[in-house]
Scaffold this motif. Sequence first.
Motif, PDB file in Angstrom:
ATOM      1  N   SER A 103      17.327 -24.046 -21.588  1.00  0.00           N
ATOM      2  CA  SER A 103      16.593 -25.268 -22.068  1.00  0.00           C
ATOM      3  C   SER A 103      15.152 -25.383 -21.472  1.00  0.00           C
ATOM      4  O   SER A 103      14.886 -25.389 -20.261  1.00  0.00           O
ATOM      5  N   GLU A 104      14.042 -25.341 -22.410  1.00  0.00           N
ATOM      6  CA  GLU A 104      12.767 -25.695 -22.174  1.00  0.00           C
ATOM      7  C   GLU A 104      12.656 -27.134 -21.481  1.00  0.00           C
ATOM      8  O   GLU A 104      11.847 -27.180 -20.673  1.00  0.00           O
ATOM      9  N   HIS A 105      13.417 -28.037 -21.926  1.00  0.00           N
ATOM     10  CA  HIS A 105      13.413 -29.363 -21.361  1.00  0.00           C
ATOM     11  C   HIS A 105      13.818 -29.453 -19.981  1.00  0.00           C
ATOM     12  O   HIS A 105      12.982 -30.182 -19.105  1.00  0.00           O
ATOM     13  N   TYR A 106      14.688 -28.752 -19.704  1.00  0.00           N
ATOM     14  CA  TYR A 106      15.174 -28.627 -18.373  1.00  0.00           C
ATOM     15  C   TYR A 106      14.220 -28.072 -17.297  1.00  0.00           C
ATOM     16  O   TYR A 106      14.055 -28.564 -16.411  1.00  0.00           O
ATOM     17  N   ALA A 107      13.623 -26.780 -17.889  1.00  0.00           N
ATOM     18  CA  ALA A 107      12.535 -26.345 -17.111  1.00  0.00           C
ATOM     19  C   ALA A 107      11.249 -27.386 -16.953  1.00  0.00           C
ATOM     20  O   ALA A 107      10.851 -27.363 -15.619  1.00  0.00           O
ATOM     21  N   ARG A 108      10.967 -28.093 -17.754  1.00  0.00           N
ATOM     22  CA  ARG A 108       9.897 -29.196 -17.631  1.00  0.00           C
ATOM     23  C   ARG A 108      10.395 -30.251 -16.636  1.00  0.00           C
ATOM     24  O   ARG A 108       9.548 -30.443 -15.780  1.00  0.00           O
ATOM     25  N   GLN A 109      11.384 -30.634 -16.791  1.00  0.00           N
ATOM     26  CA  GLN A 109      12.122 -31.658 -15.853  1.00  0.00           C
ATOM     27  C   GLN A 109      11.730 -31.145 -14.406  1.00  0.00           C
ATOM     28  O   GLN A 109      11.479 -31.759 -13.535  1.00  0.00           O
ATOM     29  N   LEU A 110      12.352 -29.822 -14.387  1.00  0.00           N
ATOM     30  CA  LEU A 110      12.537 -29.364 -12.876  1.00  0.00           C
ATOM     31  C   LEU A 110      11.107 -29.269 -12.503  1.00  0.00           C
ATOM     32  O   LEU A 110      11.137 -29.578 -11.288  1.00  0.00           O
ATOM     33  N   ALA A 111      10.119 -28.729 -13.189  1.00  0.00           N
ATOM     34  CA  ALA A 111       8.916 -28.516 -12.511  1.00  0.00           C
ATOM     35  C   ALA A 111       8.363 -29.774 -12.091  1.00  0.00           C
ATOM     36  O   ALA A 111       7.494 -30.043 -11.286  1.00  0.00           O
ATOM     37  N   CYS A 112       8.404 -30.985 -12.995  1.00  0.00           N
ATOM     38  CA  CYS A 112       7.780 -32.060 -12.905  1.00  0.00           C
ATOM     39  C   CYS A 112       8.527 -32.687 -11.539  1.00  0.00           C
ATOM     40  O   CYS A 112       7.635 -33.100 -10.657  1.00  0.00           O
ATOM     41  N   VAL A 113       9.668 -32.746 -11.393  1.00  0.00           N
ATOM     42  CA  VAL A 113      10.348 -33.449 -10.004  1.00  0.00           C
ATOM     43  C   VAL A 113       9.965 -32.384  -8.751  1.00  0.00           C
ATOM     44  O   VAL A 113       9.667 -33.076  -7.702  1.00  0.00           O
ATOM     45  N   HIS A 114       9.849 -31.183  -8.882  1.00  0.00           N
ATOM     46  CA  HIS A 114       9.473 -30.302  -7.606  1.00  0.00           C
ATOM     47  C   HIS A 114       8.275 -30.689  -7.310  1.00  0.00           C
ATOM     48  O   HIS A 114       8.008 -30.864  -6.050  1.00  0.00           O
ATOM     49  N   ASP A 115       7.374 -30.770  -8.199  1.00  0.00           N
ATOM     50  CA  ASP A 115       5.848 -30.985  -8.011  1.00  0.00           C
ATOM     51  C   ASP A 115       5.719 -32.411  -7.483  1.00  0.00           C
ATOM     52  O   ASP A 115       4.907 -32.514  -6.220  1.00  0.00           O
ATOM     53  N   LEU A 116       6.539 -33.223  -7.965  1.00  0.00           N
ATOM     54  CA  LEU A 116       6.229 -34.630  -7.355  1.00  0.00           C
ATOM     55  C   LEU A 116       6.920 -34.728  -5.722  1.00  0.00           C
ATOM     56  O   LEU A 116       6.269 -35.360  -5.114  1.00  0.00           O
ATOM     57  N   ALA A 117       8.143 -34.107  -5.563  1.00  0.00           N
ATOM     58  CA  ALA A 117       8.525 -33.991  -4.457  1.00  0.00           C
ATOM     59  C   ALA A 117       7.974 -33.488  -3.321  1.00  0.00           C
ATOM     60  O   ALA A 117       7.777 -33.711  -1.963  1.00  0.00           O
TER      61      ALA A 117
END
Length: 372
Positions: free
Chosen positions: A168-182
């Motif tokens: 899922s590309e959407h999963y990858a986008r969510q993961l990158a967003c959250v990890h960047d914010l954290a």
Amino acid sequence: MRPLIAHIDLDALRQNYRLACDCAPQSRSVAVVKADGYGHGALACARALEVHAPAFAVASLEEALVLRHGGIEAPIVLLEGIFSADELAAVDAYRLWMAVHSRWQLDALLAFTPDAPIPVWLKVDSGMHRLGFTPDEADRTWAMLREAPQAGELHLMSHLATADARHSEHYARQLACVHDLARRLGAPLSLANSPATLAHPDAHAAFNRPGVMLYGSDPLEKGNAVSASLAPVMTLCSAVIALRDIDPDEVVGYGGRFRTDRPTRIAVVAAGYGDGYDRHAADGTPVLVNGQRAPLAGKVSMDMLTVDVTDLDGVDIGSEVVLWGRATNGAVLSVDEVARHCDTISYTLLTGVLPRVPRRYHDSLRQPAPAP
């Protein structure tokens, strides 16, 4: 006594919880027991896990109070936070942890004077688009909470929309967003739900939130070797209460949906949609009769359903019928398979088992097992 019973195997619950922990040994696994423990009994399940789980998670204050009044002392996370500002007094009094997902919740917390700082899980919307601050808002909100005397230990949380999919590309986008914010915030993170716990180590963080997997259901679009080892916790079990021998070209049940094409033996089972068994179950939905697979024949009624047992030997009045779970002979019918025949998901079947179905708890560590 009507024979329909939901047997709850608390040993299997613990086994599944240990599996969640083994999947992510560097994380701590919060046991999600919302919706009355996914229909299994939240208090009984929490009691079975209380020496293992560092915290529990529920959807509302009412659900949290069931656990507190039942003697559960571990931290409890309110996954949706408060629903009105006046709930903050109970959050404080009962030492609960709360999600903050909206500006009004933040304002209510900052206007409140707790006896002790309240641990906060700040929810960011990384792409699920239900609850949570945008990433930009989360930066500012985190800074406000860090300076606020009302807020205790802070965690960042988000929810994954497509973790059950293999790719899922959407999963990858969510993961990158959250990890960047954290990383920007230096925030401990809670991200992984059941499918991410089972299949996505890159989502494992400070706290994981396994839910339906604890109850033996495989949440993955395509299961893997780990999810295949989940043990069913609920066995929804009834019995044959009548047998009918029917000629060819006869109908069975409301609407005449099922029509016999041969001499057919029909077993009537004490279970129906009035118990929570899904009325949308199609002809051919499997059940286990004396541990043998047999197909549903005809529409589910409120209190009964009908099964074609023509090809089975030894079926009699009182024969065991497992609607999902583990039969006496060890055969297993997964709730996930039943859900597919009902065009739904296991969550709706498990949480839909109604109160008139008695729960019987089985626990090798505590006899008799605690009732909720």
